[in-house]
Design a protein around this motif. Structure first.
Motif, mmCIF file in Angstrom:
data_model
loop_
_atom_site.group_PDB
_atom_site.id
_atom_site.type_symbol
_atom_site.label_atom_id
_atom_site.label_comp_id
_atom_site.label_asym_id
_atom_site.label_seq_id
_atom_site.Cartn_x
_atom_site.Cartn_y
_atom_site.Cartn_z
ATOM 1 N N MET A 57 0.987 -1.147 0.083
ATOM 2 C CA MET A 57 0.014 -0.208 -0.045
ATOM 3 C C MET A 57 0.835 1.284 -0.329
ATOM 4 N N ARG A 61 0.267 3.974 -3.043
ATOM 5 C CA ARG A 61 -0.748 4.859 -2.774
ATOM 6 C C ARG A 61 -0.788 5.995 -3.222
ATOM 7 N N GLN A 83 -8.859 4.444 -0.853
ATOM 8 C CA GLN A 83 -8.982 3.625 0.365
ATOM 9 C C GLN A 83 -9.843 2.414 0.045
ATOM 10 N N LEU A 87 -8.820 -1.540 -0.205
ATOM 11 C CA LEU A 87 -9.630 -2.579 0.597
ATOM 12 C C LEU A 87 -10.034 -3.783 -0.062
ATOM 13 N N PHE A 90 -7.044 -5.839 -0.780
ATOM 14 C CA PHE A 90 -6.704 -6.732 0.109
ATOM 15 C C PHE A 90 -7.895 -8.035 0.393
ATOM 16 N N PHE B 29 -4.507 9.002 6.168
ATOM 17 C CA PHE B 29 -4.858 8.182 5.040
ATOM 18 C C PHE B 29 -4.608 6.575 5.849
ATOM 19 N N ASP B 30 -3.493 6.552 6.398
ATOM 20 C CA ASP B 30 -3.228 5.295 6.899
ATOM 21 C C ASP B 30 -4.125 4.829 8.012
ATOM 22 N N LYS B 32 -7.093 5.850 8.803
ATOM 23 C CA LYS B 32 -8.432 5.561 8.165
ATOM 24 C C LYS B 32 -8.519 4.144 7.621
ATOM 25 N N PHE B 33 -7.397 3.741 6.899
ATOM 26 C CA PHE B 33 -7.599 2.564 6.224
ATOM 27 C C PHE B 33 -7.390 1.484 7.060
ATOM 28 N N GLN B 34 -6.485 1.614 8.311
ATOM 29 C CA GLN B 34 -6.434 0.370 9.374
ATOM 30 C C GLN B 34 -7.784 0.088 9.736
ATOM 31 N N ARG B 36 -10.331 0.943 8.657
ATOM 32 C CA ARG B 36 -11.376 0.266 7.832
ATOM 33 C C ARG B 36 -11.125 -1.098 7.582
ATOM 34 N N ARG B 37 -9.985 -1.337 7.513
ATOM 35 C CA ARG B 37 -9.555 -2.819 7.290
ATOM 36 C C ARG B 37 -9.786 -3.679 8.683
ATOM 37 N N LEU B 40 -13.474 -4.477 8.493
ATOM 38 C CA LEU B 40 -13.794 -5.470 7.371
ATOM 39 C C LEU B 40 -13.442 -6.884 7.810
#
Lengths: 222, 140
Positions: A57, A61, A83, A87, A90, B29-30, B32-34, B36-37, B40
């Motif tokens: 990423m 990115r 993002q 996702l 991933f 960004f990182d 928020k991504f973490q 959201r992941r 999930l």
């Protein structure tokens, strides 16, 4: 006697440290000199290593965000979709067979998301852009333009950004995607065809049309 | 001239490639991504979430009451196992008997048995004097 023993212990420690730490830092064979190539990281992610995906990423990115920013014209939307793209990558990495390069597959996800997003949103959002960090070639070009358009350089740059963004938004999403991937990101027609699920001929045709339009829209700078 | 325009257009567009987000953008960004992941990864599959929602709606107490109510209704209103229609009460029995399409009359037999109540049987009276098929049976 004791001092010489200490000296030799230190020397051996230093040598061992260099061997051990150096082996950790030595990049894997066959890679691009940074860490493992994308293929190795993808294999690690499939094996359950989430930190390998973090490396992937961080590696991609900026480019993914940049492409989305230029296609959508809005950095907030671009950040959200970037993002989403990561996702999806991933979640779906188990299905990635390696028949194309990882970044091609990733960009395909991002471009598809952008196209779907633009199809859903009839009303164009206001667009905004990030600051410019010019490379040497761009600096020369801007210096040339500054001679043609005397005045405040910062204002000239802002106006350039706005006019280029407006011109890009005048293209259809498909044409915009092609010109962004080709002229800004530097991908070949074959790579763009793979990302946009079209043929290289279609890509070249769209690119030609897009360039003619942009030349007309930005002729004052050409 | 044309080539010059092409080259300058390329240079103009590459200016867009020099745009960079500033400040804390990538940290945010990182982060928020973490988040959201992680969401999930801990999210249950769709079918499990659906079952959870249904369980919240149809709580055990409500389900028990509902099932119990259905059972009670079935127990108290389920007709006895006799062929044909059933009615309750002598009055209804007579009405059924009169409404039947038997020309030669009906035979009504009452059985005040002690096994689960009183029963009446209405059957067709044949010309020969025999009892025909049972038309109706009831308990009251």
């Amino acid at each position: 006697m004791l001092l010489s023993d200490v000296f030799w212990v230190m020397m051996i420690s230093i040598v061992l440290d260099g061997v051990v730490v150096g082996s950790w830092k030595r990049p894997a064979a066959g890679c691009d000199g940074t860490l493992d190539g994308d293929a190795g990281l993808v294999a690690a992610v499939k094996g359950g290593d989430m930190t390998a995906f973090d490396v992937l990423m961080r590696r991609h990115r900026e480019k993914v965000y940049g492409v989305l920013c230029h296609i959508l014209g809005n950095r907030e939307d671009a950040a959200d979709l970037a993002q989403d793209a990561f996702l999806i990558a991933f979640r779906s990495i188990g299905k990635f067979r390696g028949q194309s390069k990882f970044y091609t597959w990733l960009y395909r996800i991002a471009v598809n998301l952008a196209m779907r997003y633009l199809r859903r949103r009839r009303l164009r959002r206001f667009f905004n852009f990030d600051n410019l960090e010019l490379d040497p070639a761009s600096e020369d070009f801007v210096a040339t333009l500054a001679r043609e358009f005397p005045g405040d350089r910062a204002l000239l740059l802002k106006e350039l950004q706005r006019n280029i963004a407006e011109a890009l938004q005048g293209l259809s999403p498909k044409h915009r995607a092609v010109v962004v991937l080709s002229e800004i990101e530097g991908f070949s027609a074959e790579e763009i065809a793979s990302m946009t699920k079209s043929s290289p001929g279609t890509v070249r045709s769209r690119l030609h049309y897009a360039k003619e339009y942009l030349k007309s829209a930005l002729r004052c700078y050409l | 001239m044309g080539n010059g325009d092409e080259e300058n257009l390329g240079r103009l567009l590459r200016l867009k490639g020099c745009e960079r987000p500033g400040g804390d953008f990538w940290n945010s960004f990182d982060g928020k991504f973490q988040a959201r992941r992680l969401a999930l990864l801990v999210r249950r599959p769709f079918w499990m979430r659906l079952i959870g929602k249904l369980r919240r709606i149809f709580r055990p107490s409500v389900a028990t009451l509902g099932i119990g109510g259905v059972v009670c209704v079935l127990l108290f209103s389920w007709p006895k196992n006799f062929p044909g229609n059933t009615v309750t009460g002598t009055r209804e029995l007579l009405m059924v008997a009169l409404a039947s399409n038997v020309d030669d009359g009906v035979f009504i037999e009452e059985d005040f048995g002690d096994a689960g109540g009183d029963f009446c049987y209405v059957s067709e009276l044949l010309p020969s004097g025999d009892h025909g098929p049972l038309l109706v049976a009831c308990n009251f």
